[in-house]
Motif scaffolding. Structure first.
Motif, mmCIF file in Angstrom:
data_model
loop_
_atom_site.group_PDB
_atom_site.id
_atom_site.type_symbol
_atom_site.label_atom_id
_atom_site.label_comp_id
_atom_site.label_asym_id
_atom_site.label_seq_id
_atom_site.Cartn_x
_atom_site.Cartn_y
_atom_site.Cartn_z
ATOM 1 N N UNK A 80 0.891 -1.154 0.000
ATOM 2 C CA UNK A 80 0.000 0.000 0.000
ATOM 3 C C UNK A 80 0.934 1.211 0.000
ATOM 4 N N UNK A 81 0.601 2.216 -0.808
ATOM 5 C CA UNK A 81 1.506 3.344 -0.984
ATOM 6 C C UNK A 81 0.798 4.655 -0.650
ATOM 7 N N UNK A 82 1.532 5.565 -0.017
ATOM 8 C CA UNK A 82 1.006 6.876 0.358
ATOM 9 C C UNK A 82 1.924 7.948 -0.221
ATOM 10 N N UNK A 83 1.332 8.886 -0.958
ATOM 11 C CA UNK A 83 2.086 9.977 -1.562
ATOM 12 C C UNK A 83 1.884 11.241 -0.739
ATOM 13 N N UNK A 84 2.996 11.876 -0.381
ATOM 14 C CA UNK A 84 2.991 13.054 0.489
ATOM 15 C C UNK A 84 3.642 14.207 -0.267
ATOM 16 N N UNK A 85 3.013 15.372 -0.232
ATOM 17 C CA UNK A 85 3.546 16.512 -0.984
ATOM 18 C C UNK A 85 4.712 17.189 -0.253
ATOM 19 N N UNK A 86 5.269 18.206 -0.870
ATOM 20 C CA UNK A 86 6.458 18.884 -0.339
ATOM 21 C C UNK A 86 6.199 19.604 0.984
ATOM 22 N N UNK A 87 4.930 19.798 1.335
ATOM 23 C CA UNK A 87 4.595 20.442 2.614
ATOM 24 C C UNK A 87 4.310 19.414 3.704
ATOM 25 N N UNK A 88 4.441 18.144 3.366
ATOM 26 C CA UNK A 88 4.202 17.092 4.357
ATOM 27 C C UNK A 88 2.745 16.669 4.455
ATOM 28 N N UNK A 89 1.941 17.044 3.461
ATOM 29 C CA UNK A 89 0.523 16.687 3.487
ATOM 30 C C UNK A 89 0.288 15.435 2.645
ATOM 31 N N UNK A 90 -0.287 14.385 3.248
ATOM 32 C CA UNK A 90 -0.637 13.195 2.477
ATOM 33 C C UNK A 90 -1.710 13.558 1.446
ATOM 34 N N UNK A 91 -1.453 13.221 0.168
ATOM 35 C CA UNK A 91 -2.384 13.622 -0.883
ATOM 36 C C UNK A 91 -3.047 12.462 -1.617
ATOM 37 N N UNK A 92 -2.429 11.282 -1.623
ATOM 38 C CA UNK A 92 -3.046 10.179 -2.348
ATOM 39 C C UNK A 92 -2.575 8.845 -1.774
ATOM 40 N N UNK A 93 -3.518 7.903 -1.768
ATOM 41 C CA UNK A 93 -3.230 6.535 -1.322
ATOM 42 C C UNK A 93 -3.421 5.614 -2.519
ATOM 43 N N UNK A 137 0.748 -0.458 -9.756
ATOM 44 C CA UNK A 137 2.169 -0.579 -10.076
ATOM 45 C C UNK A 137 2.831 0.787 -9.970
ATOM 46 N N UNK A 138 4.099 0.806 -9.546
ATOM 47 C CA UNK A 138 4.806 2.091 -9.416
ATOM 48 C C UNK A 138 4.726 2.964 -10.664
ATOM 49 N N UNK A 139 4.857 2.367 -11.848
ATOM 50 C CA UNK A 139 4.822 3.178 -13.071
ATOM 51 C C UNK A 139 3.464 3.857 -13.272
ATOM 52 N N UNK A 140 2.415 3.314 -12.662
ATOM 53 C CA UNK A 140 1.088 3.923 -12.776
ATOM 54 C C UNK A 140 0.885 5.083 -11.799
ATOM 55 N N UNK A 141 1.888 5.371 -10.978
ATOM 56 C CA UNK A 141 1.827 6.500 -10.045
ATOM 57 C C UNK A 141 2.640 7.677 -10.554
ATOM 58 N N UNK A 142 3.345 7.474 -11.640
ATOM 59 C CA UNK A 142 4.312 8.458 -12.128
ATOM 60 C C UNK A 142 3.696 9.835 -12.393
ATOM 61 N N UNK A 143 2.528 9.874 -13.016
ATOM 62 C CA UNK A 143 1.899 11.174 -13.316
ATOM 63 C C UNK A 143 1.564 11.938 -12.037
ATOM 64 N N UNK A 144 1.055 11.230 -11.023
ATOM 65 C CA UNK A 144 0.747 11.877 -9.743
ATOM 66 C C UNK A 144 2.017 12.432 -9.091
ATOM 67 N N UNK A 145 3.093 11.675 -9.183
ATOM 68 C CA UNK A 145 4.385 12.107 -8.597
ATOM 69 C C UNK A 145 4.891 13.332 -9.343
ATOM 70 N N UNK A 146 4.864 13.285 -10.669
ATOM 71 C CA UNK A 146 5.364 14.403 -11.475
ATOM 72 C C UNK A 146 4.592 15.692 -11.194
ATOM 73 N N UNK A 147 3.294 15.560 -10.956
ATOM 74 C CA UNK A 147 2.469 16.742 -10.641
ATOM 75 C C UNK A 147 2.956 17.423 -9.364
ATOM 76 N N UNK A 148 3.400 16.632 -8.396
ATOM 77 C CA UNK A 148 3.847 17.200 -7.114
ATOM 78 C C UNK A 148 5.282 17.719 -7.169
ATOM 79 N N UNK A 149 6.054 17.192 -8.099
ATOM 80 C CA UNK A 149 7.439 17.645 -8.232
ATOM 81 C C UNK A 149 7.470 19.019 -8.897
#
Length: 158
Positions: free
Chosen positions: A127-140, A146-158
């Protein structure tokens, strides 16, 4: 300062780390297991980490033995397995519980912030949790994501 940054956890060598160390980064927290059908996701997680770490992504792996006893080893064998089998270079932490009364405070916090489809309880490994640069959990993300299916969400936060 966000609640995420006030938490701490022991790394795979047993050294206590303040999560504040990851302030300003996009963080992906994953509960991992070495003997799970999803274990090959280590490869995809490592690929994401290598590709985006210079832009501010960090992946944090937390081994857990609560699901089918799929993480039976000690920290040394877990670390060696991750390195040898999957070339993991992202930070790995000591084994934790993610559910129940002994759940690690990090996972209590993440479950409270981002409940799952069937309640907040974590259902399985990876189970994976994505946290933004301010420390706020934004997506589970579910274990099957699969990790490659999370790439767009990660890129949006970067």
């Amino acid at each position: 300062m966000g609640e995420f940054y006030q938490l701490k956890a022991k790394d795979i060598q047993g050294k206590e780390k303040q999560l504040e160390e990851y302030k300003g980064k996009v963080v992906l927290v994953v509960n991992t297991a070495s003997e799970c059908g999803f274990t090959p996701q280590f490869e995809g997680l490592e690929k994401l980490y290598k590709e985006y770490k210079d832009e501010g992504l960090v992946v944090l792996g937390f081994p857990c033995n609560q699901f089918g006893k799929q993480e039976p080893g000690d920290e040394k064998s877990i670390a060696e397995g991750c390195m040898v089998n999957y070339g993991v270079t992202f930070p790995m932490f000591s084994k934790v519980d993610v559910n129940g009364k002994n759940a690690h405070p990090l996972f209590k916090y993440l479950k409270k912030e981002l409940g799952g489809l069937l309640g907040s309880k974590i259902k399985w490994n990876f189970t994976k949790f994505l946290i933004d640069r301010e420390g706020k959990p934004v997506k589970r993300f579910a274990p099957i994501t699969k990790p490659e299916n999370m790439e767009e969400d990660i890129k949006r936060l970067l």
